[in-house]
Design an enzyme around this catalytic site. Structure first.
Site, PDB file in Angstrom:
ATOM      1  N   LYS A   8       0.835  -1.203   0.000  1.00  0.00           N
ATOM      2  CA  LYS A   8       0.000   0.000   0.000  1.00  0.00           C
ATOM      3  C   LYS A   8       0.871   1.255   0.000  1.00  0.00           C
ATOM      4  CE  LYS A   8      -1.915  -1.477   3.718  1.00  0.00           C
ATOM      5  NZ  LYS A   8      -2.739  -1.735   4.914  1.00  0.00           N
ATOM      6  N   THR A  11      -9.056   8.561   8.532  1.00  0.00           N
ATOM      7  CA  THR A  11      -8.642   7.317   7.880  1.00  0.00           C
ATOM      8  C   THR A  11      -8.428   6.180   8.875  1.00  0.00           C
ATOM      9  OG1 THR A  11      -6.334   8.067   8.007  1.00  0.00           O
ATOM     10  CG2 THR A  11      -7.541   8.544   5.961  1.00  0.00           C
ATOM     11  N   GLY A  14      -8.681   2.886  10.593  1.00  0.00           N
ATOM     12  CA  GLY A  14      -9.200   1.575  10.199  1.00  0.00           C
ATOM     13  C   GLY A  14      -9.097   1.253   8.726  1.00  0.00           C
ATOM     14  N   THR A  15      -8.382   2.062   7.956  1.00  0.00           N
ATOM     15  CA  THR A  15      -8.309   1.801   6.514  1.00  0.00           C
ATOM     16  C   THR A  15      -7.645   0.460   6.203  1.00  0.00           C
ATOM     17  OG1 THR A  15      -6.293   3.137   6.425  1.00  0.00           O
ATOM     18  CG2 THR A  15      -8.344   4.202   5.772  1.00  0.00           C
ATOM     19  N   GLY A  16      -6.542   0.169   6.893  1.00  0.00           N
ATOM     20  CA  GLY A  16      -5.832  -1.080   6.621  1.00  0.00           C
ATOM     21  C   GLY A  16      -6.663  -2.301   6.966  1.00  0.00           C
ATOM     22  N   CYS A  17      -7.319  -2.257   8.116  1.00  0.00           N
ATOM     23  CA  CYS A  17      -8.189  -3.358   8.531  1.00  0.00           C
ATOM     24  C   CYS A  17      -9.309  -3.571   7.517  1.00  0.00           C
ATOM     25  CB  CYS A  17      -8.808  -3.067   9.894  1.00  0.00           C
ATOM     26  SG  CYS A  17      -7.636  -2.708  11.214  1.00  0.00           S
TER      27      CYS A  17
END
Length: 269
Positions: free
Chosen positions: A176, A208, A210-213
């Site tokens: 990412k 942003t 929690g974007t990765g989760c």
């Protein structure tokens, strides 16, 4: 009615924007039945992580056995695993129950800077879990930590890191690019043969959390429905882009993404 099943193995976020809560919301939005194994409780909100309370190995194993021996799963996703011991246990149980579609989000640091993975756990992640993964979704700081290099600053350096990550065993690397210093938001997908660039405009928002989760959970949901990995990743990219574009200004700090945005936009089309 029968739904595809997706399992999240991660930490609980009391603020509701990341971790188990974000994963289950994402599974629901993408028409999968979500189950969960909680590895740690966190006391957190939009201002930061105020406490991390890991679960015992006995508790994590009991949850895994309860879910996988009865309900089973079509795909699984790992997030915050906290310790080397939990990582080793999770890897063993996923092998025992022959979970093939595994997405590993190597969660290490929270948005506010709090550490979510013990230092000695990084090697356990590399040795025990990454070789089992169908897809891994590190951001640039996580990739640098895993392969032992400087954090990539350019697309060329991202490509070098993606190749090194693939050599650790995962079938697909999704590196990412949100931490790149400038330019569009580019995620690199590498399967050992081809590199794909998934590019979107960089969205001007601080909300942003929690974007990765959410991104990793969306990939797992699509894999659970037997989408091909690249197709699952592309759908997840569209899902998280919508969630960030319509993010929520909740709380006094970094607000969460909007898990309902993708479905609502599809309904308007």
């Amino acid at each position: 009615m029968t739904l595809a099943k997706a399992l999240t193995i991660a930490g609980s976020d009391s603020g509701g924007g990341a971790g188990i809560q974000a994963d289950l919301k994402t599974f629901q939005e993408l028409d999968t039945f979500g189950t969960s194994v909680i590895t740690a409780l966190t006391a957190q909100n939009t201002l930061g992580v105020h406490g991390v309370f890991p679960q015992t190995l006995e508790a994590v194993e009991a949850q895994l056995d309860a879910v996988l021996s009865d309900i089973g799963t079509d795909a699984a996703k790992t997030g915050m695993l906290f310790s080397a011991e939990i990582i080793t246990l999770v890897a063993r149980k996923l092998r025992q129950y022959e979970v093939k579609r595994l997405v590993v989000d190597p969660v290490m640091i929270a948005k506010g800077g709090a550490s979510l993975l013990q230092e000695e756990a990084v090697q356990a992640l590399i040795k025990e879990l990454l070789p089992q993964a169908m897809v891994i979704t590190p951001n640039l700081p996580e990739a640098a930590k895993i392969v032992g290099c400087e954090e990539p600053q350019t697309l060329a350096e991202m490509k070098e890191a993606a190749v090194k990550l693939h050599q650790l065993g995962p079938a697909y690397i999704v590196l990412k690019g949100g931490h790149l210093p400038s330019g569009p938001a580019i995620d690199l997908v590498y399967d050992g043969h081809e590199l794909h660039e998934l590019e979107t405009e960089r969205i001007a928002t601080k909300h942003t959390h929690g974007t990765g989760c959410t991104f990793a959970a969306a990939i797992a949901a699509e894999l659970a429905k037997e989408a091909a990995p690249l197709e699952a990743i592309q759908t997840a990219k569209a899902f998280i882009t919508a969630a960030i574009t319509h993010s929520l200004a909740i709380g006094g700090g970094i607000g969460p993404t909007n898990h309902a945005a993708y479905r609502r936009l599809a309904g308007e089309a």
